[in-house]
Motif scaffolding. Structure first.
Motif, PDB file in Angstrom:
ATOM      1  N   LEU A  22       0.862   6.381  -7.104  1.00 34.19           N
ATOM      2  CA  LEU A  22      -0.246   6.890  -7.883  1.00 34.19           C
ATOM      3  C   LEU A  22      -0.401   8.020  -7.255  1.00 34.19           C
ATOM      4  O   LEU A  22      -1.150   9.148  -7.865  1.00 34.19           O
ATOM      5  CB  LEU A  22      -1.633   6.062  -7.337  1.00 34.19           C
ATOM      6  CG  LEU A  22      -1.357   4.701  -7.845  1.00 34.19           C
ATOM      7  CD1 LEU A  22      -2.695   3.908  -7.298  1.00 34.19           C
ATOM      8  CD2 LEU A  22      -1.436   4.387  -9.442  1.00 34.19           C
ATOM      9  N   GLY A  23       0.011   8.498  -5.905  1.00 31.80           N
ATOM     10  CA  GLY A  23      -0.292   9.756  -5.147  1.00 31.80           C
ATOM     11  C   GLY A  23      -1.448   9.635  -4.459  1.00 31.80           C
ATOM     12  O   GLY A  23      -2.270   9.108  -4.527  1.00 31.80           O
ATOM     13  N   ALA A  24      -0.892  10.327  -3.066  1.00 33.70           N
ATOM     14  CA  ALA A  24      -2.040  10.252  -1.912  1.00 33.70           C
ATOM     15  C   ALA A  24      -3.305  10.827  -2.380  1.00 33.70           C
ATOM     16  O   ALA A  24      -4.360  10.137  -2.000  1.00 33.70           O
ATOM     17  CB  ALA A  24      -1.437  10.997  -0.898  1.00 33.70           C
ATOM     18  N   MET A  55       0.868  -1.360  -0.107  1.00 29.77           N
ATOM     19  CA  MET A  55      -0.067   0.209   0.017  1.00 29.77           C
ATOM     20  C   MET A  55       0.935   1.203   0.028  1.00 29.77           C
ATOM     21  O   MET A  55       0.727   2.248  -0.725  1.00 29.77           O
ATOM     22  CB  MET A  55      -1.014  -0.056   1.187  1.00 29.77           C
ATOM     23  CG  MET A  55      -2.067   1.057   0.996  1.00 29.77           C
ATOM     24  SD  MET A  55      -2.987   0.885  -0.251  1.00 29.77           S
ATOM     25  CE  MET A  55      -3.710   2.391  -0.782  1.00 29.77           C
ATOM     26  N   ALA A  56       1.921   1.043   0.722  1.00 28.19           N
ATOM     27  CA  ALA A  56       2.886   2.376   0.632  1.00 28.19           C
ATOM     28  C   ALA A  56       3.423   2.632  -0.740  1.00 28.19           C
ATOM     29  O   ALA A  56       3.427   3.760  -1.210  1.00 28.19           O
ATOM     30  CB  ALA A  56       4.184   2.029   1.667  1.00 28.19           C
ATOM     31  N   GLY A  57       3.833   1.664  -1.337  1.00 25.70           N
ATOM     32  CA  GLY A  57       4.210   1.457  -2.822  1.00 25.70           C
ATOM     33  C   GLY A  57       3.146   2.183  -3.660  1.00 25.70           C
ATOM     34  O   GLY A  57       3.306   2.955  -4.680  1.00 25.70           O
ATOM     35  N   ALA A  58       1.724   1.770  -3.436  1.00 23.15           N
ATOM     36  CA  ALA A  58       0.608   2.222  -4.273  1.00 23.15           C
ATOM     37  C   ALA A  58       0.637   3.608  -3.888  1.00 23.15           C
ATOM     38  O   ALA A  58       0.398   4.456  -4.941  1.00 23.15           O
ATOM     39  CB  ALA A  58      -0.492   1.533  -3.863  1.00 23.15           C
ATOM     40  N   ILE A  59       0.738   4.252  -2.821  1.00 21.83           N
ATOM     41  CA  ILE A  59       0.461   5.600  -2.678  1.00 21.83           C
ATOM     42  C   ILE A  59       1.475   6.527  -3.198  1.00 21.83           C
ATOM     43  O   ILE A  59       1.521   7.588  -3.888  1.00 21.83           O
ATOM     44  CB  ILE A  59       0.520   5.787  -0.728  1.00 21.83           C
ATOM     45  CG1 ILE A  59      -0.696   5.319  -0.385  1.00 21.83           C
ATOM     46  CG2 ILE A  59       0.501   7.235  -0.761  1.00 21.83           C
ATOM     47  CD1 ILE A  59      -0.411   5.128   1.127  1.00 21.83           C
ATOM     48  N   ALA A  60       2.839   5.956  -3.202  1.00 23.89           N
ATOM     49  CA  ALA A  60       4.161   6.582  -3.884  1.00 23.89           C
ATOM     50  C   ALA A  60       3.950   6.717  -5.352  1.00 23.89           C
ATOM     51  O   ALA A  60       4.231   7.630  -5.940  1.00 23.89           O
ATOM     52  CB  ALA A  60       5.381   5.826  -3.530  1.00 23.89           C
TER      53      ALA A  60
END
Length: 373
Positions: free
Chosen positions: A231-233, A224-229
């Protein structure tokens, strides 16, 4: 394996046994300690021994709900049975050792919730050669399975997908989500994923999709941390988390990235921590699977097979695995739970009391949700 095959397997075991003893392995060492008066198949004491292997204990749903319900049902079917000895493991290699130990002990029937369906196949085949029927519980193991009890995985995924779309509301056209799926070694994970995609495809963009190794929350947190990085929060409109443990990790990752407000997040299993997150507004929904009907059906199948009887009157249909056809099966329904129906589902069914759910810091939110003592 069909209904007749299950009966044939059962007939290879001795008949007329009147007491049922549940033996749950924690590996070869524990099984050695389980010896004595609990009545293995070769013990000559007239007992029917049922081996049960679960993929989790303690705080997991298997430890909190399935285990005591299985024990209780066995005791109902046989009041004179000795007290159960219970253990579990999340390690597929250890689970294989457990099954092999049960075969060595000559149990009469096995109930197995497989960690790795494919890896467990040789042990299931060994059980079959030894004349020990296997009831697959919750997860369908490969090999000659005599019965299967689970919740309809397609329905679980569909409920999650539908809830996510509802929570996103007007954001759905052009919205972007993250899918936090379960472990690929668990056939149920693919079933859930297919069910959710049947609802989500063509309606949302899937920005990132992960298969979470081992269903482990720490892996989901990293993903999930990778997805945030990536895609953008501010560009994540929802998260399809396959169960509550993954949902908790997703919430932690979003909090660590200081994402506000949190996007709607799905779950499954109605874990107490997840129910509290739903009350708090950190998780949108969970899928509640009434565990008692599942435990009851699995025990009824196991006792019938161990006594050489057909499970035709218990099974509601059949399913196919990668290695077997027409396995007698019981597929049970699930329920979508949001803050609006916790009282009418989880509390009403006695899964939790209001007091268990509503900690002091949640009192105001619980009052708003209609959860009064």
């Amino acid at each position: 394996m069909g209904l007749g095959d299950g009966l044939a397997v059962g007939k290879r075991r001795s008949l007329g046994r009147v007491s049922v003893a549940i033996v749950v392995a924690a590996g070869l060492a524990l099984c050695g300690a389980c010896g004595g008066g609990d009545g293995g198949g070769g013990g000559g004491d007239g007992s029917l021994s049922v081996g049960v292997l679960l993929p989790g204990g303690g705080a997991s749903r298997f430890g909190q709900f399935d285990r005591p319900l299985i024990e209780k049902k066995l005791k109902e079917l046989c009041p004179e049975c000795p007290a159960a000895s219970v253990a579990a493991t999340p390690d597929p290699a250890v689970q294989r050792q457990q099954v092999d130990a049960m075969i060595t002990r000559d149990v009469d029937v096995l109930i197995i919730a497989a960690i790795d369906a494919e890896a467990l196949r040789p042990s299931v085949e060994a059980a079959d050669r030894a004349g020990i029927p296997v009831v697959a519980y919750d997860r369908l193991a490969e090999g000659p399975i005599s019965g299967y009890v689970t919740f309809d995985g397609a329905t679980v995924g569909r409920l999650q997908g539908e809830a996510l779309l509802k929570a996103m509301g007007t954001k759905v056209p052009g919205s972007q989500i993250v899918m936090m799926n379960g472990a690929t070694i668990d056939p149920n994970a693919g079933w859930f994923k297919q069910g959710s995609l049947s609802v989500l495809k063509g309606k949302v963009e899937i920005g990132k999709s992960y298969d979470t190794v081992g269903w482990r929350p720490e892996n989901a947190f990293v993903n999930m941390a990778g997805a945030i990085a990536a895609l953008g929060a501010g560009n994540i409109d929802g998260v399809l988390a396959a169960n509550d443990s993954l949902a908790g990790a997703v919430v932690s990752a979003l909090n660590a990235a200081e994402v506000r407000p949190l996007p709607p997040i799905t779950g499954q299993d109605a874990d107490l921590a997840a129910v509290r997150r739903i009350i708090r507004g950190d998780q949108y929904m969970t899928v509640y699977k009434p565990y008692k009907p599942a435990a009851d059906a699995a025990v009824e199948m196991a006792v019938a097979l161990g006594r050489g009887k057909s499970v035709a009157s218990i099974a509601t249909g059949t399913v196919d695995s990668a290695t077997a056809k027409d396995i007698p099966a019981v597929l049970l329904p699930s329920v979508s739970v949001t803050v609006d129906n916790i009282k009418d589902t989880l509390v009403k069914d006695g899964l939790y009391t209001v007091g268990q759910i509503c900690t002091p810091n949640l009192r105001s939110a619980c009052d708003k949700a209609g959860l009064t003592r």
